[in-house]
Design an enzyme around this catalytic site. Sequence first.
Site, PDB file in Angstrom:
ATOM      1  N   ASP A   1      27.111  27.157  31.117  1.00 25.16           N
ATOM      2  CA  ASP A   1      28.389  26.836  30.471  1.00 25.16           C
ATOM      3  C   ASP A   1      29.521  26.834  31.496  1.00 25.16           C
ATOM      4  O   ASP A   1      29.481  27.597  32.461  1.00 25.16           O
ATOM      5  CB  ASP A   1      28.647  27.890  29.384  1.00 25.16           C
ATOM      6  CG  ASP A   1      29.736  27.456  28.420  1.00 25.16           C
ATOM      7  OD1 ASP A   1      30.159  26.276  28.466  1.00 25.16           O
ATOM      8  OD2 ASP A   1      30.173  28.293  27.615  1.00 25.16           O
TER       9      ASP A   1
ATOM     10  N   ASN B   1      25.530  19.098  20.805  1.00 25.75           N
ATOM     11  CA  ASN B   1      26.300  18.383  21.828  1.00 25.75           C
ATOM     12  C   ASN B   1      26.562  16.910  21.473  1.00 25.75           C
ATOM     13  O   ASN B   1      27.422  16.278  22.081  1.00 25.75           O
ATOM     14  CB  ASN B   1      25.614  18.458  23.207  1.00 25.75           C
ATOM     15  CG  ASN B   1      25.780  19.796  23.900  1.00 25.75           C
ATOM     16  OD1 ASN B   1      24.960  20.196  24.719  1.00 25.75           O
ATOM     17  ND2 ASN B   1      26.857  20.527  23.593  1.00 25.75           N
TER      18      ASN B   1
END
Length: 231
Positions: free
Chosen positions: A20, A68
């Site tokens: 991330d 996503n």
Amino acid sequence: MGEKPSHEIGRARHVAIIMDGNGRWAKRRGLPRSIGHQRGVEAVRELVRSLANTGLDCLTLYAFSSENWKRSDDEVGDLMNLMRKFIKSDLPEFIANDVRLKIIGDWQALAPDIVEMLEDALDKTSNGSRVLAVALNYGSQQEIARAAAKAAAIGEVNERSIAAHLDTADLPPLDLLIRTSGEIRLSNFLLWQSAYAEMLFIDTLWPDFTPQMLSHALDDFAQRERRFGGR
Ligand code: FPP
């Protein structure tokens, strides 16, 4: 891949990473998010190159989640193109470095050309001894639901049977889950597999993550006492 669990051999066998912070890395430098993802791929490449030195049997990376898809079309397109480029450019290195590629998640639903590239890469790396598992179009709740449905179809709904139908069934138990960028959540990643995993949340943004950081995390892991619910 060896049968002994990691607590008997005193080192981690399987580490998973939630990569991330690519967007924030780019933003801090006034760069487009796509550059952050590109630098993220560089960090992946260095890590895979170091895999043989880590002593790990398996490294699992969260590259694209089922959630996503909610990102902009441009960003999804960038990530898919990076995937195409990465497989194409790094496949020879995987083969040379004895890496076996594995994909978890609903990857067959990706664009047909990517599915074809991945099938080819899976085939060409099938003899590798260290596993690089890439989570693509992956959601842990979806994975558990798929496994439970398969277990139900054979009339055997129990922990062992569900685990045997997860995408990770042939991988060693997860020892350590790392998330970069300071966020402290699992984001639908390896929920079942994390039941007894150690967790490490670090502030480093993914493009700045280095093989040395993984090596420190593994040293730290080796010091932890794991009790698996016992005392
Ligand atoms: C999180 O950063 C990262 C992702 C959504 C994808 C991770 C992808 C890569 C490292 C590159 C592709 C990987 C391979 C194996 C080719 P973010 O965009 O959520 O960062 P932010 O939270 O700072 O915005």
